[in-house]
Write an enzyme that holds these catalytic residues in place. Structure first.
Site, PDB file in Angstrom:
ATOM      1  CD  GLN A 110      36.349  22.487  51.104  1.00 18.88           C
ATOM      2  OE1 GLN A 110      37.373  22.485  50.443  1.00 18.88           O
ATOM      3  NE2 GLN A 110      35.144  22.420  50.557  1.00 18.88           N
ATOM      4  CE1 TYR A 180      37.032  16.512  46.085  1.00 22.08           C
ATOM      5  CE2 TYR A 180      38.045  16.987  48.194  1.00 22.08           C
ATOM      6  CZ  TYR A 180      38.006  17.149  46.822  1.00 22.08           C
ATOM      7  OH  TYR A 180      38.941  17.947  46.201  1.00 22.08           O
ATOM      8  NE  ARG A 365      34.027  29.939  38.553  1.00 26.29           N
ATOM      9  CZ  ARG A 365      33.035  29.527  37.789  1.00 26.29           C
ATOM     10  NH1 ARG A 365      33.279  29.091  36.575  1.00 26.29           N
ATOM     11  NH2 ARG A 365      31.794  29.545  38.239  1.00 26.29           N
TER      12      ARG A 365
HETATM   13  C1  LIG Z   1      40.709  26.910  41.288  1.00 30.90           C
HETATM   14  C2  LIG Z   1      39.546  26.383  42.063  1.00 30.90           C
HETATM   15  C3  LIG Z   1      39.761  25.511  43.135  1.00 30.90           C
HETATM   16  C4  LIG Z   1      38.686  25.012  43.861  1.00 30.90           C
HETATM   17  N1  LIG Z   1      38.919  24.214  44.959  1.00 30.90           N
HETATM   18  C5  LIG Z   1      37.880  23.792  45.720  1.00 30.90           C
HETATM   19  C6  LIG Z   1      38.111  23.087  46.910  1.00 30.90           C
HETATM   20  O1  LIG Z   1      39.249  22.860  47.338  1.00 30.90           O
HETATM   21  N2  LIG Z   1      37.024  22.666  47.615  1.00 30.90           N
HETATM   22  C7  LIG Z   1      35.748  22.915  47.175  1.00 30.90           C
HETATM   23  O2  LIG Z   1      34.795  22.511  47.835  1.00 30.90           O
HETATM   24  N3  LIG Z   1      35.509  23.611  46.065  1.00 30.90           N
HETATM   25  C8  LIG Z   1      36.534  24.074  45.336  1.00 30.90           C
HETATM   26  N4  LIG Z   1      36.286  24.838  44.233  1.00 30.90           N
HETATM   27  C9  LIG Z   1      34.896  25.163  43.859  1.00 30.90           C
HETATM   28  C10 LIG Z   1      34.459  26.511  44.460  1.00 30.90           C
HETATM   29  O3  LIG Z   1      34.429  26.446  45.867  1.00 30.90           O
HETATM   30  C11 LIG Z   1      33.058  26.908  43.966  1.00 30.90           C
HETATM   31  O4  LIG Z   1      32.162  25.881  44.339  1.00 30.90           O
HETATM   32  C12 LIG Z   1      32.984  27.119  42.450  1.00 30.90           C
HETATM   33  O5  LIG Z   1      34.140  27.786  41.977  1.00 30.90           O
HETATM   34  C13 LIG Z   1      31.740  27.945  42.058  1.00 30.90           C
HETATM   35  O6  LIG Z   1      31.785  29.222  42.647  1.00 30.90           O
HETATM   36  P1  LIG Z   1      32.146  30.544  41.742  1.00 30.90           P
HETATM   37  O7  LIG Z   1      31.155  30.590  40.616  1.00 30.90           O
HETATM   38  O8  LIG Z   1      31.988  31.693  42.689  1.00 30.90           O
HETATM   39  O9  LIG Z   1      33.530  30.366  41.244  1.00 30.90           O
HETATM   40  C14 LIG Z   1      37.355  25.360  43.496  1.00 30.90           C
HETATM   41  C15 LIG Z   1      37.150  26.249  42.447  1.00 30.90           C
HETATM   42  C16 LIG Z   1      38.224  26.762  41.725  1.00 30.90           C
HETATM   43  C17 LIG Z   1      37.953  27.716  40.603  1.00 30.90           C
END
Ligand SMILES: Cc1cc2nc3c(=O)[nH]c(=O)nc-3n(C[C@H](O)[C@H](O)[C@H](O)COP(=O)(O)O)c2cc1C
Length: 412
Positions: A110, A180, A365
């Site tokens: 990313q 961002y 997650r």
């Molecule tokens: C601990 C954590 C760190 C994350 N860091 C980023 C990141 O660096 N860049 C980004 O675009 N999204 C980040 N996200 C968001 C995830 O990419 C994703 O959009 C979000 O968790 C929803 O997906 P899920 O329901 O499968 O968790 C992060 C999410 C979590 C939980």
């Protein structure tokens, strides 16, 4: 959206675990570990800990593991403990991609610029944003790049993409979400410019399109490139008439996705929503970990988060596939492959999402909780994720990203 019992897929629905093509890539299945900044790079370089994190995720069965976060420049990091793509980072990144490949998965990076989300004190460099808005993490105003700065930014993205590809990454995800830098240009709330990069939607989308063009020119067609694109900043009611205090919305996101499609630089779009600056919980839905989040900070930030927690960290009802109502609009707007994201954690939701015409499935997650979840769902379609979307993983990004419940269970 889904019932907990497994619904057998329609015969026309692709099998999530069957091989698939994403642009030039052959994937072993349709599952992608999405970007979750891993917090394992204290010196802005790859560590053994980061390698092990992705090795374990790859061994768990996903087709692609996305390494986050790879900033294009020092001031493009949210803080100085993140990797920025530079020659010095390449040997570690090469080891990292080799470890992912060794487990039969592909590696995505990313790539982005944190813009107003950056901590300028930690980075020792001013944060950038479309306009001179406050950057709360650095408690200063952002610098607004002029035309020369923007030309330099394009070159910076190009250089970063080259380093990533030369380090063995198969795919690049360009961060156009969460307010961002690129997303701050898309947002009518944050972008108050009067030049060719502000005002109309076409102008606000110009930086995104120029960056995607530069990256594609640099890496060619042998690498998959997709954009993580906001559909809604979480500011202002969805579908309400535009007001000056509203952010980017799904109508505009559909038009931007169409511009991306016409430009022809992308292999897919990964729609997301929310703002790390203004409304972080919209990204996740579920519990708002206000106390744990405040505890991750000290000084005025901690105090501000304690007082302002309920306003900043709102609670949104979690449900399986919670971003799909917005993503369906994007699905209708473009033919480009779409990587669905947000609360996809079991076989029933996977089948339902693919059955609706989405092409790939990203998980965040649920994989922090159980990296081997894909393998276990593949072996037994009734497997349910143990992630309870408490979101306690979220504040761990400031130390070392992990699912605290998994860690607790491991200790017991
Ligand atoms: C601990 C954590 C760190 C994350 N860091 C980023 C990141 O660096 N860049 C980004 O675009 N999204 C980040 N996200 C968001 C995830 O990419 C994703 O959009 C979000 O968790 C929803 O997906 P899920 O329901 O499968 O968790 C992060 C999410 C979590 C939980």
């Amino acid at each position: 959206m889904t019932s907990p019992a497994h619904i057998p897929p329609d015969p026309a629905t692709p099998d999530p675990f069957a091989p698939a093509r994403l642009g030039p890539l052959h994937l072993r299945n349709r599952l992608i570990k999405c970007a979750t900044f891993e917090g394992r790079t204290p010196d802005a370089l790859v560590t053994e800990d980061l390698i092990e994190f992705h090795r374990e995720t790859a061994a768990g069965g996903v087709a692609i593991s996305t390494v986050a976060y790879c900033a294009v420049s020092p001031e493009g990091r949210t803080d100085r403990h993140q990797i920025y793509l530079r020659p010095e980072a390449a040997p570690g990144l090469t080891q990292l991609t080799a470890a992912i490949h060794g487990e039969g998965a592909l590696a995505a990076a990313q790539i982005g610029h944190a813009g107003p989300v950056a901590n300028s004190i930690s980075n020792r460099a001013p944060a950038l944003a479309a306009s001179r808005i406050p950057a709360p993490m650095g408690m200063a105003l952002c610098k607004s790049p002029d035309a020369d700065d923007i030309a330099a930014l394009r070159a910076t993205f190009r250089r970063a993409a080259r380093i990533a590809v030369d380090s063995g990454f198969d795919a690049l995800e360009i961060h156009c979400g969460h307010n961002y830098l690129i997303s701050s240009f898309l947002s009518p709330l944050l972008n108050r410019r009067h030049d060719g990069y502000g005002g109309s939607l076409v102008n606000r989308a110009r930086l995104a399109r120029e960056v995607l063009e530069s990256v594609r020119e640099e890496v060619g067609d042998g690498v998959a490139v997709w954009a993580k694109l906001n559909m809604y900043d979480g500011v202002g009611a969805i579908g309400a008439p535009r007001r000056p205090w509203h952010g980017f919305n799904v109508d505009e996101a559909c038009q931007v996705a169409q511009l991306f499609e016409t430009d022809g630089h992308l292999d897919a779009i990964e729609p997301t929503a929310g703002s790390s600056l203004l409304n972080p919980m919209y990204l996740f839905h579920g519990e708002a970990p206000r106390a744990a989040f405040a505890d991750a900070f000290s000084g005025p930030m901690k105090w501000g988060l304690k007082v302002g927690g309920p306003f900043f960290l709102k609670r949104y009802q979690y449900h399986s596939g919670y971003l799909l109502p917005l993503a369906r609009r994007l699905r209708e707007a473009v033919d480009l492959p779409i990587i669905a994201l947000g609360g996809i954690t079991d076989r029933a939701s996977m089948d339902e999402v693919l059955g609706e015409g989405f092409d790939f499935l990203a998980m965040g997650r649920a994989l922090l909780r159980e990296p081997d979840l894909p393998q276990r769902i593949s072996a037994d379609p009734t497997t349910q994720s143990q992630c309870i979307h408490c979101n306690l993983c979220m504040p761990t990004i400031y130390t070392r990203t992990e699912c605290p419940i998994r860690e607790e269970a491991a200790v017991r």
